[in-house]
Scaffold this active site. Structure first.
Site, short mmCIF file in Angstrom:
data_model
loop_
_atom_site.label_atom_id
_atom_site.label_comp_id
_atom_site.label_asym_id
_atom_site.label_seq_id
_atom_site.Cartn_x
_atom_site.Cartn_y
_atom_site.Cartn_z
N ILE A 34 0.83 -1.19 0.00
CA ILE A 34 0.00 0.00 0.00
C ILE A 34 0.87 1.25 0.00
O ILE A 34 0.48 2.28 -0.56
CB ILE A 34 -0.89 -0.02 1.27
CG1 ILE A 34 -1.96 -1.11 1.16
CG2 ILE A 34 -1.54 1.33 1.53
CD1 ILE A 34 -2.92 -0.91 0.03
N ASP A 171 8.92 1.12 5.52
CA ASP A 171 9.91 0.44 6.36
C ASP A 171 10.80 1.44 7.08
O ASP A 171 11.01 1.37 8.29
CB ASP A 171 10.78 -0.50 5.52
CG ASP A 171 9.96 -1.56 4.82
OD1 ASP A 171 8.77 -1.70 5.15
OD2 ASP A 171 10.51 -2.25 3.95
#
Ligand code: GLA
Length: 385
Positions: A34, A171
């Protein structure tokens, strides 16, 4: 442990380290594939992570060693650090290069020694952990005063331009901004984020490693990014959107006929429904409605399996097992997929029984064993000494 690392550092460089830093790995609770589509994700930092011991040297060299890998490097500074392979140290070199180019870092030489306890290639962001750690440590050591968001964006650019993975911002963001016992609800287009108490009540967050490793550079990750871009381009001929996730589910139903290719339709269906699931999951977590949260995890996995096609037999075997295990209320793959890890919400006290049964089920089907870890939700980067 730190004393062992100091000893190892001394054995390699014959000098004491100047300082030691830590950065975590991350797990994504929901919102997969996403981030590069500009939607909502919900990662958190984990206790496992990477440590870096570091000292200046005056030898015009960057020397990189790791406890975890035998490959090491001694690179003259001021060259362009061209990437000639897939070794771990390119994550650090890419960051050092970016610090020199973008933040005027001027170095006479550095000795670096890394130690990590995040399983490598398992979808828990061992690479983002090394990148953020390197940026954080050098920024602190040289007093570069880099704001955290700039660090996040810089390390993402390293991943995109130097390592060659077209990854989104999740991340590096989760590793940098992680907070103990909090899940992070992050909008990847506006970068608005909100910390949510990760109160799991009678349940533990369990991470199950398929032990099938993969390198994103070699996986179909970039292909998925391209497929989403293709859908976006088609839709942009008719509607004014910047990202796929700008569309609600209802709008997608209205416009999906524009996308003739069935594979592309499936990819977009995953993205748009997953984005909705994250918003629902955030509400569920705020209300401590773990049963609904768990249901959304199962739905997410199914969508990643059927529509996004990034799971594979190893991850599916684990989630199948979990869906038939009475004391698991939710499970899904986490990270990019193609192997790596799954997560599950498992009733406290059931760890032993769950692990025994899962290991034998998985071994019979896949031929080797998975690893099961109970992970606590940890904080962001810190200086150890
Ligand atoms: C990898 C990427 C992230 C994200 C996930 C999938 O971890 O690095 O940017 O796209 O895959 O959600």
């Amino acid at each position: 442990m730190i004393n062992d690392l100091k000893r190892a550092f001394f054995n390699i460089f014959q000098q004491e380290p100047e300082a030691c830093y830590f950065a975590p790995g991350r797990v994504n609770l929901i919102g997969e594939h996403i981030d590069y589509n500009g939607g909502w994700v919900m990662p958190c930092a984990i206790h496992a992570g990477t440590w870096l011991l570091i000292r200046f040297n005056n030898e015009s060299l960057i020397r990189l060693h790791s406890h975890n890998f035998s490959a090491n490097a001694a690179v003259p500074i001021n060259n362009n650090y061209s990437k000639n392979g897939n070794e771990w140290f390119y994550y650090s070199l890419g960051v050092i290069k970016a610090l020199q180019q973008e933040f005027n870092l001027n170095i006479s030489g550095l000795d670096l020694y890394y130690f990590g306890n995040i399983p490598i290639g398992a979808g828990l962001s061992s690479s983002a952990s090394i990148e953020v750690l390197t940026a954080y440590a050098i920024s602190d050591l040289y007093k570069l005063d880099i704001p955290p968001l700039d660090m996040v964006k810089m390390t993402q650019r390293v991943e995109n331009l130097y390592i060659g993975v077209q990854s989104g911002i999740m991340d590096q963001f989760a590793v940098t901004y992680g907070q103990k016992n909090k899940a992070m609800l992050l909008n990847c287009s506006s970068l608005y984020h909100q910390e949510i108490d990760c109160n799991l009540g009678d349940y533990n967050l369990v991470i199950i490693n398929t032990n099938k490793t993969r390198k994103l550079e070699d996986s179909k990750y970039n292909e998925r990014v391209q497929e989403c871009n293709s859908v976006l381009k088609i839709l942009q001929t008719q509607i004014n959107i910047q990202y796929l996730c700008d569309l609600s589910f209802t709008e997608w139903l209205q416009y999906q006929h524009l996308v003739k290719d069935k594979t592309l339709q499936k990819r977009a269906s995953h993205v748009i429904t997953e984005n909705e699931r994250v918003k629902n999951a955030a509400e569920a977590l705020k209300k401590a409605d773990l049963n609904y949260f768990g249901e959304l995890m199962f739905q997410s996995h199914l969508s990643l399996k059927e529509y996004y096609e990034v799971t594979g037999v190893e991850l599916d075997t684990i989630v199948d097992f979990c869906s038939n295990y009475y004391d698991v209320i939710g499970a899904r793959m986490t990270g990019a997929g193609f192997g790596g890890c799954a997560i599950a919400l498992l009733k406290k006290g059931k760890e032993k029984d769950f692990t025994q049964k899962l290991v034998s089920f998985y071994k019979e089907k896949i031929g080797y064993h998975p690893d099961v870890y109970i992970q606590e939700i940890g904080g962001g980067p810190t200086k150890i000494f």
